[in-house]
Write a protein that holds these residues in place. Sequence first.
Motif: not given
Length: 396
Positions: A258-280
């Motif tokens: 809706d705000n015309n964002t060019v791209f969004v890259a999710y940080y699916d990584y474990n570095l200091n904090f675990d942001y990985r998308l473990h859950d289905v």
Amino acid sequence: MAKRLGIPLRTTFLRAALAALLTAAAVTATAPSQAYAAPSTLFGSTTNGAYLANYGPADMLRAFFSGAPGDWTTNSKLNGTAPVNVSFKYPPAEVAAGTHDAALRTFFSTAPSDRTVWWTFFHEPEDNIAAGEFTKAEYIAAWRRIWTITHETAVYKANVKATLVLMDWSLDPASGRNWLDYYPGDVYVDVLSWDIYNFYDDNASLTDNETMAEHQVRRPSLATTLARGKPFAISELGYLDANDRAAFLADLANWARDNNTVFVAYYDYNLNFDYRLHDVASQQAWHSAIDNSLFAGAVTATNNPAAGVTSTSATLSCRVDPHNQSYRVAVASWKTVGGTGFVETPGVVVSDGPETVTSVRTGLTPNSGYTFRCKIYDANDVLVLKPATVAFTTTP
């Protein structure tokens, strides 16, 4: 990468409900407009995380290099087919001195021409500058030299975009920073992108509970970007709380489109904090944004109030989201009393993502009431949607 910094303001925020499809879109009023396809936000992930291996693919990729960038044909982070935001690092003083000119010319001249490449020199330089590793002046001088190389006749490619990536923490008053200290200038930046974390209002619990819209109130990366007249992107995004992460991701994806964002890259990584998308549930939510099924459905549209009304003209617009289909959007207008002076534009074709289309109707009668509405036609030119009308009065 993946930093959780700052002391957010304590505020009460509503939890995001699993987002319904956003309505929004675009259209025009009196002058004919050229048909076109609206751009759509790309959704992707980091190349060095688990995403691609476990539950890919993605619309775009985020590739990191801690030194020189890899080779376009042999490096697995770069030799795919998806658009890529690639960042690399050299000591800025060396770049500014020309030490790496030859390597940079090779990298950019061999970049692919069939997909967008967003290049980033030293993403998130704020902490490095604060630590004394290099100065702001050295960083900006290096960035400008790289940009100059990319615009050499033998190197230049229109699909290669200079993309500055900063922390949205630098916009938080608690950071004590001025983001413009790291900005090389409007001419040297094609896209302004941000790494966005800390969706919480309780620094003690570190429990994410904000929507992106709420987060923007205290770290206004979108408004900051638009104020510079630049396209907005998100090069890293991380949300820790798996309990409502699926709802957050669906809401975020709709907000981004809706705000015309060019791209969004999710940080699916474990570095200091675990942001990985473990859950289905989170995996499915992000995949639904990537494959566009999240946005599938009937076209929606919203009329916007007329702007720029004079005695004989008015600027008319509406916003349309075709939800990954293609529609012709026209604008009709007429005198409110009596219905005379009816005009309908030929319309424009809006495809894929949300878009606002605007045009001007002239030859109006001063001090008179008019009504307009946008009209949405499908591929068979059948009228499928007429949003509510909007009225205005011309000036005397």
